[in-house]
Design a protein around this motif. Sequence first.
Motif, PDB file in Angstrom:
ATOM      1  N   ALA A 190      24.575 -43.642  11.336  1.00 14.38           N
ATOM      2  CA  ALA A 190      23.740 -44.835  11.195  1.00 14.38           C
ATOM      3  C   ALA A 190      22.464 -44.501  10.427  1.00 14.38           C
ATOM      4  O   ALA A 190      22.014 -45.271   9.563  1.00 14.38           O
ATOM      5  CB  ALA A 190      23.411 -45.413  12.567  1.00 14.38           C
ATOM      6  N   ALA A 191      21.886 -43.345  10.738  1.00 14.09           N
ATOM      7  CA  ALA A 191      20.681 -42.915  10.016  1.00 14.09           C
ATOM      8  C   ALA A 191      21.000 -42.669   8.546  1.00 14.09           C
ATOM      9  O   ALA A 191      20.234 -43.077   7.657  1.00 14.09           O
ATOM     10  CB  ALA A 191      20.111 -41.654  10.666  1.00 14.09           C
ATOM     11  N   GLU A 192      22.121 -42.029   8.280  1.00 10.83           N
ATOM     12  CA  GLU A 192      22.508 -41.743   6.892  1.00 10.83           C
ATOM     13  C   GLU A 192      22.747 -43.026   6.111  1.00 10.83           C
ATOM     14  O   GLU A 192      22.509 -43.089   4.899  1.00 10.83           O
ATOM     15  CB  GLU A 192      23.770 -40.864   6.900  1.00 10.83           C
ATOM     16  CG  GLU A 192      24.089 -40.181   5.578  1.00 10.83           C
ATOM     17  CD  GLU A 192      25.012 -40.988   4.691  1.00 10.83           C
ATOM     18  OE1 GLU A 192      25.064 -40.712   3.478  1.00 10.83           O
ATOM     19  OE2 GLU A 192      25.706 -41.898   5.215  1.00 10.83           O
ATOM     20  N   ALA A 193      23.191 -44.078   6.815  1.00 11.66           N
ATOM     21  CA  ALA A 193      23.466 -45.363   6.166  1.00 11.66           C
ATOM     22  C   ALA A 193      22.223 -46.226   6.004  1.00 11.66           C
ATOM     23  O   ALA A 193      22.302 -47.322   5.449  1.00 11.66           O
ATOM     24  CB  ALA A 193      24.521 -46.134   6.959  1.00 11.66           C
ATOM     25  N   GLY A 194      21.074 -45.772   6.509  1.00 13.28           N
ATOM     26  CA  GLY A 194      19.836 -46.501   6.289  1.00 13.28           C
ATOM     27  C   GLY A 194      19.457 -47.488   7.364  1.00 13.28           C
ATOM     28  O   GLY A 194      18.672 -48.419   7.105  1.00 13.28           O
ATOM     29  N   ALA A 195      19.966 -47.322   8.586  1.00 16.98           N
ATOM     30  CA  ALA A 195      19.562 -48.208   9.681  1.00 16.98           C
ATOM     31  C   ALA A 195      18.058 -48.122   9.903  1.00 16.98           C
ATOM     32  O   ALA A 195      17.461 -47.050   9.803  1.00 16.98           O
ATOM     33  CB  ALA A 195      20.314 -47.843  10.957  1.00 16.98           C
TER      34      ALA A 195
END
Length: 346
Positions: A190-195
């Motif tokens: 989720a962090a890698e996807a920009g959440a």
Amino acid sequence: MQTRVCRLHAQRDLHVETQPVAAPEPGQVLVAIGAGGICGSDLHYYQDGGFGPVRVREPIILGHEAAGTVVALGEGVSGLAEGDRVAISPSHPCGKCKYCEQGLYNHCLDMRFLGSAMRMPHENGLFRDRVAVAAGQCHKIAPEISIGEAACCEPLSVCTHARSLAGDLSGAKVLVTGAGPIGALCTALAAEAGASEIVVTDLQDVPLAVAAKMGATRTINMSHDAAALAAYGADKGYFDVCFECTAAAPAIRSAIEALRPLATLVQVGVAGDVAVPLNMIVAKEIVLKGSHRFHPEFAEAVDLINRRAVDVRPIITQTYPLEEAEAAFEIAGDRTAAVKVQLAFA
């Protein structure tokens, strides 16, 4: 030549034994396993003799999270060489059934999944010093990536598939219920996807501390601060997406209460039949999606780890030599002390 194997004979009846090494057949490679992670299903086999209707009915070599070094090539293998370090995908769909023909390989009707007791005879797994596997199941790992990190490609694949079901997470407010290995890796993805926000819940401080290292913007220990999550339920909810990684009825309910209308709940955790608040799902028009295994996502997970776009090192909390496999399984079942426990091989 003999190889050591970690074989479960029955509930809590685990042995490190030796057996002959099978030479690689055409299209196979022989891999010297370097590291293998103990998964939740391995723990269920060890602690309970199975999970749900899946029972250990004959001795089985456990393990489906592993990486190692190619030491021999079978006839006709190309693209791999002796000395290559590889992560091994345990997923081997038939390629012929109606679901494989649609590209839905994770729903294969004749799936062979290493380390699984679903079939009879059981599919033996990867907890052994040497194992022959199909060359197509081996994915090269980058020189700077440790064997232990590479052994995390399989659980990361599970989470990568789950993320593919969640939609665009850029700027999204994400809830992750359960901070075990799968929850921690969903957090990192989720962090890698920009959440924009990632709130992670659990009942233990050790996994929550790992989740914070994996990208959580807030962690909540539900054993003594459940009100903190309940506050997100105001005005019909707050989160856009939830990765539900516990399969526990209370966690599912609290997640649905915290989701806003039209949000998506991706159910990653697996258990038996669980009660869900159907009226609330309907009233909020929650999109509920189940997430089952993976297949093409394994290559994506390898790439993410090779680039350290996802750094899996914080989840590896303990490593034991194969000869101490029983101790490794015991600590892996202690959520107050461990997240991902791995076995190290000679």
